[in-house]
Design a protein around this motif. Structure first.
Motif, PDB file in Angstrom:
ATOM      1  N   GLU A  55       3.649  -3.394  -4.346  1.00 30.04           N
ATOM      2  CA  GLU A  55       4.180  -2.031  -4.360  1.00 30.04           C
ATOM      3  C   GLU A  55       5.054  -1.714  -3.150  1.00 30.04           C
ATOM      4  N   HIS A  56       4.736  -2.294  -1.999  1.00 26.68           N
ATOM      5  CA  HIS A  56       5.465  -1.956  -0.774  1.00 26.68           C
ATOM      6  C   HIS A  56       6.379  -3.071  -0.290  1.00 26.68           C
ATOM      7  N   ARG A  57       6.524  -4.112  -1.084  1.00 24.63           N
ATOM      8  CA  ARG A  57       7.472  -5.189  -0.780  1.00 24.63           C
ATOM      9  C   ARG A  57       7.354  -5.698   0.654  1.00 24.63           C
ATOM     10  N   THR A  58       6.175  -6.197   0.975  1.00 23.28           N
ATOM     11  CA  THR A  58       5.969  -6.766   2.304  1.00 23.28           C
ATOM     12  C   THR A  58       6.800  -8.042   2.465  1.00 23.28           C
ATOM     13  N   ALA A  59       7.136  -8.388   3.706  1.00 21.40           N
ATOM     14  CA  ALA A  59       7.824  -9.651   3.969  1.00 21.40           C
ATOM     15  C   ALA A  59       6.878 -10.808   3.663  1.00 21.40           C
ATOM     16  N   SER A  60       5.625 -10.625   4.020  1.00 18.38           N
ATOM     17  CA  SER A  60       4.571 -11.584   3.678  1.00 18.38           C
ATOM     18  C   SER A  60       3.247 -10.837   3.726  1.00 18.38           C
ATOM     19  N   MET A  61       2.264 -11.386   3.022  1.00 19.02           N
ATOM     20  CA  MET A  61       0.925 -10.782   3.003  1.00 19.02           C
ATOM     21  C   MET A  61      -0.086 -11.916   2.976  1.00 19.02           C
ATOM     22  N   LYS A  62      -0.994 -11.886   3.912  1.00 22.15           N
ATOM     23  CA  LYS A  62      -2.063 -12.879   3.949  1.00 22.15           C
ATOM     24  C   LYS A  62      -3.390 -12.145   3.865  1.00 22.15           C
ATOM     25  N   GLY A  63      -4.250 -12.592   2.960  1.00 22.00           N
ATOM     26  CA  GLY A  63      -5.589 -12.038   2.839  1.00 22.00           C
ATOM     27  C   GLY A  63      -6.607 -13.074   3.264  1.00 22.00           C
ATOM     28  N   VAL A  64      -7.585 -12.660   4.039  1.00 18.29           N
ATOM     29  CA  VAL A  64      -8.665 -13.558   4.451  1.00 18.29           C
ATOM     30  C   VAL A  64      -9.999 -12.878   4.163  1.00 18.29           C
ATOM     31  N   ASP A  65     -10.982 -13.684   3.833  1.00 15.57           N
ATOM     32  CA  ASP A  65     -12.320 -13.171   3.573  1.00 15.57           C
ATOM     33  C   ASP A  65     -13.333 -14.235   3.965  1.00 15.57           C
ATOM     34  N   ILE A  66     -14.490 -13.805   4.382  1.00 14.72           N
ATOM     35  CA  ILE A  66     -15.547 -14.723   4.793  1.00 14.72           C
ATOM     36  C   ILE A  66     -16.129 -15.491   3.607  1.00 14.72           C
ATOM     37  N   ASP A  67     -15.981 -14.946   2.406  1.00 14.26           N
ATOM     38  CA  ASP A  67     -16.573 -15.526   1.207  1.00 14.26           C
ATOM     39  C   ASP A  67     -15.539 -16.373   0.465  1.00 14.26           C
ATOM     40  N   SER A  68     -15.706 -17.690   0.487  1.00 11.77           N
ATOM     41  CA  SER A  68     -14.728 -18.591  -0.122  1.00 11.77           C
ATOM     42  C   SER A  68     -14.628 -18.392  -1.632  1.00 11.77           C
ATOM     43  N   TYR A  69     -15.696 -17.980  -2.283  1.00 12.91           N
ATOM     44  CA  TYR A  69     -15.656 -17.722  -3.722  1.00 12.91           C
ATOM     45  C   TYR A  69     -14.690 -16.574  -4.027  1.00 12.91           C
ATOM     46  N   LEU A  70     -14.761 -15.507  -3.245  1.00 10.80           N
ATOM     47  CA  LEU A  70     -13.858 -14.370  -3.460  1.00 10.80           C
ATOM     48  C   LEU A  70     -12.412 -14.739  -3.142  1.00 10.80           C
ATOM     49  N   VAL A  71     -12.202 -15.604  -2.170  1.00  8.55           N
ATOM     50  CA  VAL A  71     -10.849 -16.079  -1.870  1.00  8.55           C
ATOM     51  C   VAL A  71     -10.288 -16.840  -3.067  1.00  8.55           C
ATOM     52  N   LYS A  72     -11.111 -17.663  -3.702  1.00 11.11           N
ATOM     53  CA  LYS A  72     -10.670 -18.388  -4.901  1.00 11.11           C
ATOM     54  C   LYS A  72     -10.286 -17.414  -6.007  1.00 11.11           C
ATOM     55  N   LEU A  73     -11.054 -16.356  -6.169  1.00 15.63           N
ATOM     56  CA  LEU A  73     -10.717 -15.348  -7.176  1.00 15.63           C
ATOM     57  C   LEU A  73      -9.405 -14.649  -6.821  1.00 15.63           C
ATOM     58  N   ALA A  74      -9.185 -14.391  -5.534  1.00 17.00           N
ATOM     59  CA  ALA A  74      -7.936 -13.766  -5.100  1.00 17.00           C
ATOM     60  C   ALA A  74      -6.750 -14.678  -5.404  1.00 17.00           C
ATOM     61  N   ILE A  75      -6.911 -15.960  -5.206  1.00 20.71           N
ATOM     62  CA  ILE A  75      -5.843 -16.916  -5.505  1.00 20.71           C
ATOM     63  C   ILE A  75      -5.549 -16.911  -7.004  1.00 20.71           C
ATOM     64  N   ARG A  76      -6.586 -16.881  -7.830  1.00 22.33           N
ATOM     65  CA  ARG A  76      -6.388 -16.804  -9.281  1.00 22.33           C
ATOM     66  C   ARG A  76      -5.648 -15.520  -9.657  1.00 22.33           C
ATOM     67  N   ARG A  77      -6.006 -14.417  -9.015  1.00 23.27           N
ATOM     68  CA  ARG A  77      -5.336 -13.141  -9.276  1.00 23.27           C
ATOM     69  C   ARG A  77      -3.853 -13.246  -8.898  1.00 23.27           C
ATOM     70  N   LEU A  78      -3.547 -13.893  -7.775  1.00 22.16           N
ATOM     71  CA  LEU A  78      -2.167 -14.084  -7.339  1.00 22.16           C
ATOM     72  C   LEU A  78      -1.394 -14.929  -8.350  1.00 22.16           C
TER      73      LEU A  78
END
Length: 86
Positions: A55-78
């Motif tokens: 929505e805000h057209r970032t130059a880049s966006m990095k998401g980090v989370d302590i839970d590797s399972y949720l990171v995998k879900l975020a990658i699938r969403r991407l």
């Protein structure tokens, strides 16, 4: 599924309708994100992270989370978002 860090899949989605816009997005000013390199610490499954980047057209966006399972879900969403946009 038991989450050892206290978070869980769709942490925010359980509190809001999937059809209604996320009310937090209205509180975030575009100038804070547009064209900037951003970091979302505690990104969960990436819902807000990807919404901000898209929505805000970032130059880049990095998401980090302590839970590797949720990171995998975020990658699938991407991946799904990229496929939908192309």
């Amino acid at each position: 599924r038991q989450f050892r860090y206290g978070n869980y899949v769709s942490y925010y989605g359980k509190r809001m309708s999937s059809e209604a816009p996320d009310p937090r997005m209205a509180q975030l000013r575009a100038e804070w994100f547009t064209g900037r390199r951003c970091l979302d610490i505690g990104c969960n499954d990436g819902l807000v992270t990807l919404s901000l980047a898209h929505e805000h057209r970032t130059a880049s966006m990095k998401g980090v989370d302590i839970d590797s399972y949720l990171v995998k879900l975020a990658i699938r969403r991407l991946v799904a978002l990229r496929q939908a946009l192309h």
